[in-house]
Design a protein around this motif. Structure first.
Motif, PDB file in Angstrom:
ATOM      1  N   SER A 162       0.847  -1.191   0.000  1.00 14.89           N
ATOM      2  CA  SER A 162       0.000   0.000   0.000  1.00 14.89           C
ATOM      3  C   SER A 162       0.886   1.245   0.000  1.00 14.89           C
ATOM      4  O   SER A 162       2.109   1.161   0.154  1.00 14.89           O
ATOM      5  CB  SER A 162      -0.887   0.019   1.248  1.00 14.89           C
ATOM      6  N   GLY A 163       0.256   2.395  -0.141  1.00 14.03           N
ATOM      7  CA  GLY A 163       0.976   3.630   0.109  1.00 14.03           C
ATOM      8  C   GLY A 163       1.255   3.768   1.598  1.00 14.03           C
ATOM      9  O   GLY A 163       0.690   3.051   2.436  1.00 14.03           O
ATOM     10  N   LEU A 164       2.131   4.673   1.930  1.00 17.48           N
ATOM     11  CA  LEU A 164       2.456   4.907   3.336  1.00 17.48           C
ATOM     12  C   LEU A 164       1.296   5.576   4.061  1.00 17.48           C
ATOM     13  O   LEU A 164       0.598   6.430   3.503  1.00 17.48           O
ATOM     14  CB  LEU A 164       3.695   5.791   3.453  1.00 17.48           C
ATOM     15  N   ARG A 165       1.085   5.164   5.297  1.00 20.26           N
ATOM     16  CA  ARG A 165       0.185   5.856   6.208  1.00 20.26           C
ATOM     17  C   ARG A 165       1.020   6.350   7.385  1.00 20.26           C
ATOM     18  O   ARG A 165       2.059   5.768   7.715  1.00 20.26           O
ATOM     19  CB  ARG A 165      -0.920   4.928   6.732  1.00 20.26           C
ATOM     20  N   PHE A 166       0.552   7.418   8.042  1.00 20.40           N
ATOM     21  CA  PHE A 166       1.283   7.995   9.165  1.00 20.40           C
ATOM     22  C   PHE A 166       0.342   8.169  10.342  1.00 20.40           C
ATOM     23  O   PHE A 166      -0.776   8.686  10.187  1.00 20.40           O
ATOM     24  CB  PHE A 166       1.893   9.350   8.760  1.00 20.40           C
ATOM     25  N   THR A 167       0.772   7.728  11.514  1.00 20.01           N
ATOM     26  CA  THR A 167      -0.089   7.799  12.684  1.00 20.01           C
ATOM     27  C   THR A 167      -0.248   9.249  13.137  1.00 20.01           C
ATOM     28  O   THR A 167       0.730   9.936  13.416  1.00 20.01           O
ATOM     29  CB  THR A 167       0.486   6.949  13.825  1.00 20.01           C
ATOM     30  N   ASP A 168      -1.496   9.676  13.215  1.00 19.73           N
ATOM     31  CA  ASP A 168      -1.819  11.031  13.669  1.00 19.73           C
ATOM     32  C   ASP A 168      -1.974  11.076  15.189  1.00 19.73           C
ATOM     33  O   ASP A 168      -2.135  12.135  15.776  1.00 19.73           O
ATOM     34  CB  ASP A 168      -3.119  11.476  12.987  1.00 19.73           C
ATOM     35  N   ALA A 169      -1.949   9.893  15.787  1.00 18.06           N
ATOM     36  CA  ALA A 169      -2.037   9.705  17.240  1.00 18.06           C
ATOM     37  C   ALA A 169      -1.545   8.290  17.502  1.00 18.06           C
ATOM     38  O   ALA A 169      -1.423   7.489  16.570  1.00 18.06           O
ATOM     39  CB  ALA A 169      -3.482   9.880  17.712  1.00 18.06           C
ATOM     40  N   PRO A 170      -1.227   7.949  18.747  1.00 18.34           N
ATOM     41  CA  PRO A 170      -0.860   6.558  19.018  1.00 18.34           C
ATOM     42  C   PRO A 170      -1.999   5.617  18.612  1.00 18.34           C
ATOM     43  O   PRO A 170      -3.167   5.871  18.912  1.00 18.34           O
ATOM     44  CB  PRO A 170      -0.641   6.546  20.535  1.00 18.34           C
ATOM     45  N   VAL A 171      -1.671   4.546  17.900  1.00 15.40           N
ATOM     46  CA  VAL A 171      -2.672   3.615  17.385  1.00 15.40           C
ATOM     47  C   VAL A 171      -2.227   2.192  17.702  1.00 15.40           C
ATOM     48  O   VAL A 171      -1.084   1.816  17.426  1.00 15.40           O
ATOM     49  CB  VAL A 171      -2.852   3.763  15.859  1.00 15.40           C
ATOM     50  N   GLU A 172      -3.139   1.410  18.268  1.00 12.33           N
ATOM     51  CA  GLU A 172      -2.843   0.006  18.518  1.00 12.33           C
ATOM     52  C   GLU A 172      -3.276  -0.825  17.318  1.00 12.33           C
ATOM     53  O   GLU A 172      -4.433  -0.773  16.892  1.00 12.33           O
ATOM     54  CB  GLU A 172      -3.555  -0.493  19.771  1.00 12.33           C
ATOM     55  N   ILE A 173      -2.348  -1.561  16.768  1.00 10.95           N
ATOM     56  CA  ILE A 173      -2.619  -2.410  15.611  1.00 10.95           C
ATOM     57  C   ILE A 173      -2.125  -3.818  15.941  1.00 10.95           C
ATOM     58  O   ILE A 173      -0.934  -4.024  16.169  1.00 10.95           O
ATOM     59  CB  ILE A 173      -1.902  -1.904  14.341  1.00 10.95           C
ATOM     60  N   GLY A 174      -3.033  -4.762  16.008  1.00  8.39           N
ATOM     61  CA  GLY A 174      -2.650  -6.135  16.269  1.00  8.39           C
ATOM     62  C   GLY A 174      -1.906  -6.321  17.581  1.00  8.39           C
ATOM     63  O   GLY A 174      -0.992  -7.140  17.672  1.00  8.39           O
ATOM     64  N   GLY A 175      -2.272  -5.557  18.591  1.00 12.30           N
ATOM     65  CA  GLY A 175      -1.615  -5.665  19.878  1.00 12.30           C
ATOM     66  C   GLY A 175      -0.324  -4.880  19.992  1.00 12.30           C
ATOM     67  O   GLY A 175       0.327  -4.902  21.035  1.00 12.30           O
ATOM     68  N   VAL A 176       0.053  -4.164  18.913  1.00 14.14           N
ATOM     69  CA  VAL A 176       1.271  -3.351  18.923  1.00 14.14           C
ATOM     70  C   VAL A 176       0.865  -1.882  18.986  1.00 14.14           C
ATOM     71  O   VAL A 176       0.076  -1.409  18.159  1.00 14.14           O
ATOM     72  CB  VAL A 176       2.116  -3.607  17.661  1.00 14.14           C
ATOM     73  N   LEU A 177       1.383  -1.158  19.957  1.00 22.02           N
ATOM     74  CA  LEU A 177       1.084   0.262  20.066  1.00 22.02           C
ATOM     75  C   LEU A 177       2.082   1.038  19.208  1.00 22.02           C
ATOM     76  O   LEU A 177       3.271   1.100  19.511  1.00 22.02           O
ATOM     77  CB  LEU A 177       1.175   0.728  21.520  1.00 22.02           C
ATOM     78  N   ILE A 178       1.568   1.622  18.137  1.00 21.85           N
ATOM     79  CA  ILE A 178       2.404   2.406  17.224  1.00 21.85           C
ATOM     80  C   ILE A 178       2.345   3.861  17.688  1.00 21.85           C
ATOM     81  O   ILE A 178       1.267   4.462  17.753  1.00 21.85           O
ATOM     82  CB  ILE A 178       1.905   2.312  15.775  1.00 21.85           C
ATOM     83  N   PRO A 179       3.476   4.461  18.025  1.00 20.25           N
ATOM     84  CA  PRO A 179       3.451   5.849  18.508  1.00 20.25           C
ATOM     85  C   PRO A 179       2.996   6.827  17.418  1.00 20.25           C
ATOM     86  O   PRO A 179       2.919   6.496  16.229  1.00 20.25           O
ATOM     87  CB  PRO A 179       4.917   6.109  18.894  1.00 20.25           C
ATOM     88  N   GLU A 180       2.718   8.036  17.844  1.00 21.89           N
ATOM     89  CA  GLU A 180       2.369   9.104  16.907  1.00 21.89           C
ATOM     90  C   GLU A 180       3.550   9.411  15.986  1.00 21.89           C
ATOM     91  O   GLU A 180       4.708   9.257  16.369  1.00 21.89           O
ATOM     92  CB  GLU A 180       1.978  10.370  17.691  1.00 21.89           C
ATOM     93  N   ARG A 181       3.241   9.814  14.750  1.00 25.69           N
ATOM     94  CA  ARG A 181       4.213  10.240  13.750  1.00 25.69           C
ATOM     95  C   ARG A 181       5.048   9.090  13.189  1.00 25.69           C
ATOM     96  O   ARG A 181       6.101   9.301  12.590  1.00 25.69           O
ATOM     97  CB  ARG A 181       5.140  11.337  14.300  1.00 25.69           C
ATOM     98  N   GLU A 182       4.552   7.854  13.330  1.00 28.20           N
ATOM     99  CA  GLU A 182       5.247   6.706  12.762  1.00 28.20           C
ATOM    100  C   GLU A 182       4.651   6.364  11.398  1.00 28.20           C
ATOM    101  O   GLU A 182       3.469   6.593  11.135  1.00 28.20           O
ATOM    102  CB  GLU A 182       5.121   5.498  13.681  1.00 28.20           C
ATOM    103  N   ALA A 183       5.468   5.770  10.533  1.00 25.98           N
ATOM    104  CA  ALA A 183       5.019   5.344   9.208  1.00 25.98           C
ATOM    105  C   ALA A 183       4.590   3.886   9.238  1.00 25.98           C
ATOM    106  O   ALA A 183       5.241   3.042   9.872  1.00 25.98           O
ATOM    107  CB  ALA A 183       6.145   5.538   8.197  1.00 25.98           C
ATOM    108  N   VAL A 184       3.486   3.594   8.540  1.00 29.61           N
ATOM    109  CA  VAL A 184       2.925   2.248   8.490  1.00 29.61           C
ATOM    110  C   VAL A 184       2.605   1.922   7.040  1.00 29.61           C
ATOM    111  O   VAL A 184       2.120   2.782   6.289  1.00 29.61           O
ATOM    112  CB  VAL A 184       1.643   2.146   9.339  1.00 29.61           C
ATOM    113  N   MET A 185       2.877   0.698   6.650  1.00 24.70           N
ATOM    114  CA  MET A 185       2.580   0.247   5.286  1.00 24.70           C
ATOM    115  C   MET A 185       1.977  -1.143   5.358  1.00 24.70           C
ATOM    116  O   MET A 185       2.337  -1.942   6.230  1.00 24.70           O
ATOM    117  CB  MET A 185       3.862   0.239   4.446  1.00 24.70           C
ATOM    118  N   VAL A 186       1.052  -1.443   4.446  1.00 23.56           N
ATOM    119  CA  VAL A 186       0.411  -2.756   4.399  1.00 23.56           C
ATOM    120  C   VAL A 186       1.040  -3.591   3.294  1.00 23.56           C
ATOM    121  O   VAL A 186       1.173  -3.137   2.151  1.00 23.56           O
ATOM    122  CB  VAL A 186      -1.095  -2.623   4.140  1.00 23.56           C
TER     123      VAL A 186
END
Length: 407
Positions: free
Chosen positions: A290-314
């Motif tokens: 996928s294209g890059l997504r960026f956390t606008d706030a801390p987000v829990e994904i699959g039991g992992v807490l992704i901090p704010e301002r991190e990059a995520v890709m599928v």
């Protein structure tokens, strides 16, 4: 929960050039739904490998697309794109969030309608038929170079009003943009120049094509695409958009050749071909990431807490082969009832605007190939086929014997 520790950090460049990506995806998906990764420039990010978590990422409003707002990764800089080119590749619909995305998609959707795409069916059938006619003159015919590659560029260029002597130019630059061989800057410059020249042509001599309609909106209406948005939109739809259709068709035809038991089902029940295209999308995915997504706030994904301002890709192809989402996910089954749940064309507000056109071309290509080759078989051992191993994955060649299909 805190950020999960992992002993493996995936290098995106290594992953995208691997010849054994399916096994890597299987291992990563089995280990965790989210794994640490390094982007092209080495920046830490997160890669999502499972279907449920991938669906969350593609729909959660806390994961934004606009890297200029919170992104740690400069996508253009990672490709060494200079500023005068970068603005055309970071401002498209895929890189925007509402309300900017809503506005751009609304304008593009006015010319890229399902009705307009349906009107293209006779033209697509005629072009595909003329390409396959070359098989009558040879003993082997390459379904990739002879059909999967030329069909989408001819269809999209004709519908966008591109002069025929420019078709190869668009195809060459589009392919080079994803090749990961150091040619991205030249390819990007070539696409910007081609789009700028095409827009100038349509301003001078408008027609009934899609670019002429975009130019009309740009020139006459209050709610319009500005000049940069116009170039960016033409590149996105015409340039980079057609490459995914090439891979969809190529992988679909490979599936027909490589899985004769599934092909027999489609020959007996050709009404299943549209559903089979969904299965091919699920299994192969034209663009694996996928294209890059960026956390606008801390987000829990699959039991992992992704901090704010991190990059995520599928990893789309990994998610679509997730056994938690699809029974027998590692098999191609053209009778699969839920193949349409795949994420290959996106999900949510960023769902591919050209999805109907891509599906139609793959369906038509499959139908015509099945009709033209009653005993479809590869002229090479499947293990010897050349293969693309970049941001797009699929056969680079697929020669089939034509004499088996002749009277």
């Amino acid at each position: 929960m805190t950020v999960q520790e992992s002993s493996e950090v995936v290098d995106l460049v290594t992953l995208m050039t691997s010849t054994d990506r399916a096994a890597i995806y299987d291992r990563l998906r089995a280990a965790a739904p989210v794994v640490p990764c390094r982007y092209l420039d080495g920046t830490p990010m997160w890669l999502v490998t499972r279907h449920a978590e991938a669906t969350q990422v593609l729909t959660d409003p806390r994961l934004i697309n606009d890297s200029t707002r919170h992104g740690r990764i400069n996508v253009a800089a990672s490709q060494a794109l200079p500023a005068e080119l970068a603005r055309y590749f970071t401002g498209n619909m895929l890189d925007r969030d509402p309300p900017a995305h809503t506005r751009l998609r609304r304008l593009v959707s006015r010319v890229f309608t399902a009705r307009a795409m349906t009107r293209l069916r006779p033209d697509i059938e005629a072009v595909a038929g003329s390409l396959l006619a070359a098989a009558d003159r040879v003993d082997t015919f390459d379904l990739v170079t002879g059909l999967a590659e030329p069909l989408p560029i001819r269809v999209i260029c004709r519908s966008f009003g591109v002069p025929e002597d420019q078709w190869d130019r668009w195809a060459t630059h589009s392919r080079a943009l994803t090749a990961m061989d150091g040619g991205a800057v030249a390819a990007a410059r070539g696409l910007v120049d081609a789009a700028t020249e095409l827009i100038a042509l349509k301003r001078k001599s408008p027609g009934t094509d899609l670019v002429s309609e975009l130019v009309r909106i740009n020139s006459t209406e209050d709610d319009r695409l500005d000049d940069t948005e116009l170039v960016t939109t033409v590149i996105t739809l015409l340039g980079t958009g057609h490459e995914s259709t090439v891979q969809l068709i190529g992988n679909s035809l490979y599936a027909l050749v490589a899985h004769p038991e599934q092909t027999r089902i489609l020959r007996a029940e050709p009404e299943r071909i549209p559903a089979a295209v969904e299965e091919f999308l699920r299994y192969f995915s034209p663009f694996e990431l996928s294209g890059l997504r960026f956390t606008d706030a801390p987000v829990e994904i699959g039991g992992v807490l992704i901090p704010e301002r991190e990059a995520v890709m599928v990893a789309l192809v990994a998610a679509d082969r997730d056994p938690r989402a699809f029974a027998g996910a590692d098999r191609i089954e053209v009778t699969r009832p839920d193949a349409g749940r795949h994420l290959a064309l996106g999900h949510g507000i960023h769902y591919c605007v050209g999805a109907a056109l891509a599906r139609m071309q793959a369906e038509i290509a499959a139908r015509l190939v099945l009709d033209r080759f009653p005993r479809l078989r590869c002229a090479l051992p499947l293990a010897e086929l050349p293969w693309h191993n970049t941001f797009v994955s699929g056969p680079a060649g697929l020669p089939v014997a034509t004499t088996d299909g002749k009277e």
